[in-house]
Structures are given as C-alpha cells and as structure tokens.
Design a protein around this motif. Structure first.
Motif, PDB file in Angstrom:
ATOM      1  N   ILE A 179       0.858  -1.183   0.000  1.00 58.01           N
ATOM      2  CA  ILE A 179       0.000   0.000   0.000  1.00 58.01           C
ATOM      3  C   ILE A 179       0.896   1.235   0.000  1.00 58.01           C
ATOM      4  N   ILE A 180       0.648   2.136  -0.931  1.00 59.68           N
ATOM      5  CA  ILE A 180       1.395   3.389  -0.988  1.00 59.68           C
ATOM      6  C   ILE A 180       0.477   4.504  -0.489  1.00 59.68           C
ATOM      7  N   ALA A 206       5.849   7.774   0.991  1.00 63.02           N
ATOM      8  CA  ALA A 206       5.795   7.065  -0.288  1.00 63.02           C
ATOM      9  C   ALA A 206       7.113   6.364  -0.593  1.00 63.02           C
ATOM     10  N   ALA A 207       8.234   7.019  -0.285  1.00 58.81           N
ATOM     11  CA  ALA A 207       9.545   6.401  -0.508  1.00 58.81           C
ATOM     12  C   ALA A 207       9.672   5.122   0.316  1.00 58.81           C
ATOM     13  N   PHE A 208       9.212   5.175   1.554  1.00 63.07           N
ATOM     14  CA  PHE A 208       9.255   3.992   2.421  1.00 63.07           C
ATOM     15  C   PHE A 208       8.374   2.884   1.863  1.00 63.07           C
ATOM     16  N   ASP A 209       7.160   3.231   1.445  1.00 59.51           N
ATOM     17  CA  ASP A 209       6.215   2.228   0.934  1.00 59.51           C
ATOM     18  C   ASP A 209       6.742   1.549  -0.330  1.00 59.51           C
ATOM     19  N   ILE A 210       7.282   2.343  -1.248  1.00 58.16           N
ATOM     20  CA  ILE A 210       7.768   1.782  -2.514  1.00 58.16           C
ATOM     21  C   ILE A 210       9.008   0.934  -2.280  1.00 58.16           C
ATOM     22  N   GLU A 211       9.848   1.342  -1.352  1.00 63.53           N
ATOM     23  CA  GLU A 211      11.036   0.547  -1.019  1.00 63.53           C
ATOM     24  C   GLU A 211      10.626  -0.830  -0.497  1.00 63.53           C
ATOM     25  N   ILE A 212       9.603  -0.881   0.327  1.00 68.43           N
ATOM     26  CA  ILE A 212       9.115  -2.160   0.858  1.00 68.43           C
ATOM     27  C   ILE A 212       8.589  -3.040  -0.273  1.00 68.43           C
ATOM     28  N   ILE A 213       7.836  -2.451  -1.198  1.00 74.11           N
ATOM     29  CA  ILE A 213       7.306  -3.208  -2.340  1.00 74.11           C
ATOM     30  C   ILE A 213       8.451  -3.756  -3.183  1.00 74.11           C
TER      31      ILE A 213
END
Length: 267
Positions: A208-209, A234-241
């Motif tokens: 989830i972003i 958003a940077a954290f969320d995309i890094e996790i994905i």
C-alpha cells in the motif's frame, strides 16, 4: 532476466509513476534495471530526466526487423530507459497490428534485452487491455496491478478476476499481485476501500502506498521519490514493495557496479 509488468484496468492510478519509482528502487539495491514504455503517451521517459523535446523511441522503427535495444537511453547509474517515442497514428497502428498478429514480433525486438544476464526489466503499459500486454505475458515473471484506494478501482476488480486484461491468466510464472496507490488515512472512503481490498486480495496485495504530496513534486522535478524526498512515506512504501519483488523473483542484489556491455543492446 526478471520481467515485471506494471498494468491496471483503469487510467489515472499512478501506474507510470509506480513503474518509474520501482525502477529506481530496484537499481538502488544494485540491480541493472531497464524501464520500457509500451504506452503511447510516452510519459515514462520524463521520470528519468529525458527532455520533453526528445522524440526518440523504438516504436517508429519497429516495423523494421531490428533490435529495439539500439534505442535504449542511459538514465544514469544502473538505470536505462526504452521510450515509446513520438509516433504517427499510422506507426502506432502498425506496431499494435504486428504485436497482435506476429507471435515472434516482440521476441525479435526485445531479443537481446530479454536475454541480457542480470538485467531487471520494468515494463509500463497503457490502462486496460492492450496488444502489448497480451503479447508480453508469456515472457513476464510478474504482473503488478495498480489500483487506487477508491470505489472506481474497486469496481474493476472483476476485470482482473475474469481475465479481461489479456483474455487469459495474467501471469504464468510467479503470478500477479496488486498495489493500492494513494491510500489516504484522512478520508473515510479511502480507509474503507483500503480495508476492503486488504481483506479481498489477501497475499496478492504486495503493498500500500500512502498518499504523499512529495510524489507529485518529485514528478514535476523529474526526480525519483528517493532523490526528492527519501524520508517520505511514499519512498518507504515503494522501497518495501521493491524488496518484496526482489524476494519473490529471487533477484540477485548486486553491488551497484555498472559494467561495460554490448553496444548492440544499447546498454
């Protein structure tokens, strides 16, 4: 050669932005990453600093039998981009006709890229069904379906479940997964849709972003979210994905070194 297809049954969901930032995230881990644009809007290149006036791309010449890798542009470090290019309506129709009728067309054009050792490919597609999405599915390792945390996206889930995007199973290798984009905890409807999709999709929900104004500002600056605002949500969320993609596809994390490669491939 992991190939990740970023697609959606709906436009305006942030699909191209996600494809670009995933490219940056995977490159940050040391992988050599190529972003390919299959959308006639030709917008993916803008996320990598390619000027608006640069009309180069592979589609205009794709009617010829040649290696599309010759049109790959270097975007710095481990990142490369293959733009759709500025094309006429006749060129676009010819390209889509070839994709739909010649089963070897895409393999010929992408041959050197699909077989390049260690290269990770992130492909961005137009919303909804397309000849390109259908043609590339046999080569794809994963499909990543982007949805917004809104009722319009939620209502299109049956398009995925009923195989309307490609007329068949969306991915034959590692499967297809979902990303919920722009989930806004300040809005009740966004929270409700996010909760519904989390329950409905289960393990197919890759991440989830959260809604983050830094993303729009990064886009306007032609920068990745990691360069523009590395501490943003958003940077954290995309890094996790990206990390989940690496784990699921078994991508070998490199050391960030850019090695010399064949001129023919353009990389």
């Amino acid at each position: 050669m992991p190939l990740i297809c970023v697609c959606s049954p709906k436009g305006g969901v942030g699909k191209t932005t996600l494809a670009a930032n995933l490219t940056y995230a995977l490159a940050r881990s040391g992988s050599k990453v190529l972003a390919i644009d299959f959308d006639m809007q030709n917008a993916l290149r803008l996320h990598f600093g390619v000027p608006l006036s640069d009309e180069r791309g592979y589609v205009a010449k794709s009617a010829e039998s040649y290696d599309w890798g010759q049109d790959v542009l270097t975007a710095g470090g481990n990142i490369f981009v293959l733009p759709y290019g500025d094309v006429s309506e006749e060129q676009r129709l010819t390209f889509e006709h070839n994709l739909a009728t010649d089963e070897h067309f895409l393999a010929r054009g992408l041959g050197s890229l699909l077989n390049y050792p260690g290269l990770v490919i992130v492909a961005d597609f137009p919303p909804g069904p397309s000849a390109a999405l259908k043609a590339i599915t046999p080569f794809a390792d994963m499909h990543l379906v982007t949805l917004l945390a809104d009722t319009a996206s939620m209502s299109l889930l049956p398009h995925i479940e009923n195989q309307r995007l490609t007329g068949g199973e969306l991915n034959h290798n590692h499967g297809h997964f979902f990303v919920i984009n722009q989930s806004d905890t300040r809005r009740q409807i966004s929270r409700d849709v996010t909760a519904f999709l989390e329950e409905r999709l289960g393990e197919q929900l890759l991440g989830i972003i959260h809604r983050d104004e830094s993303v729009c500002e990064a886009n306007a600056s032609q920068k990745s979210i990691f360069d523009f605002s590395p501490s943003s949500a958003a940077a954290f969320d995309i890094e996790i994905i990206a990390r989940k993609i690496v784990a699921k596809l078994g991508i070998n994390v490199g050391d960030g070194t850019v090695h010399n490669v064949s001129r023919k491939s353009g990389l």
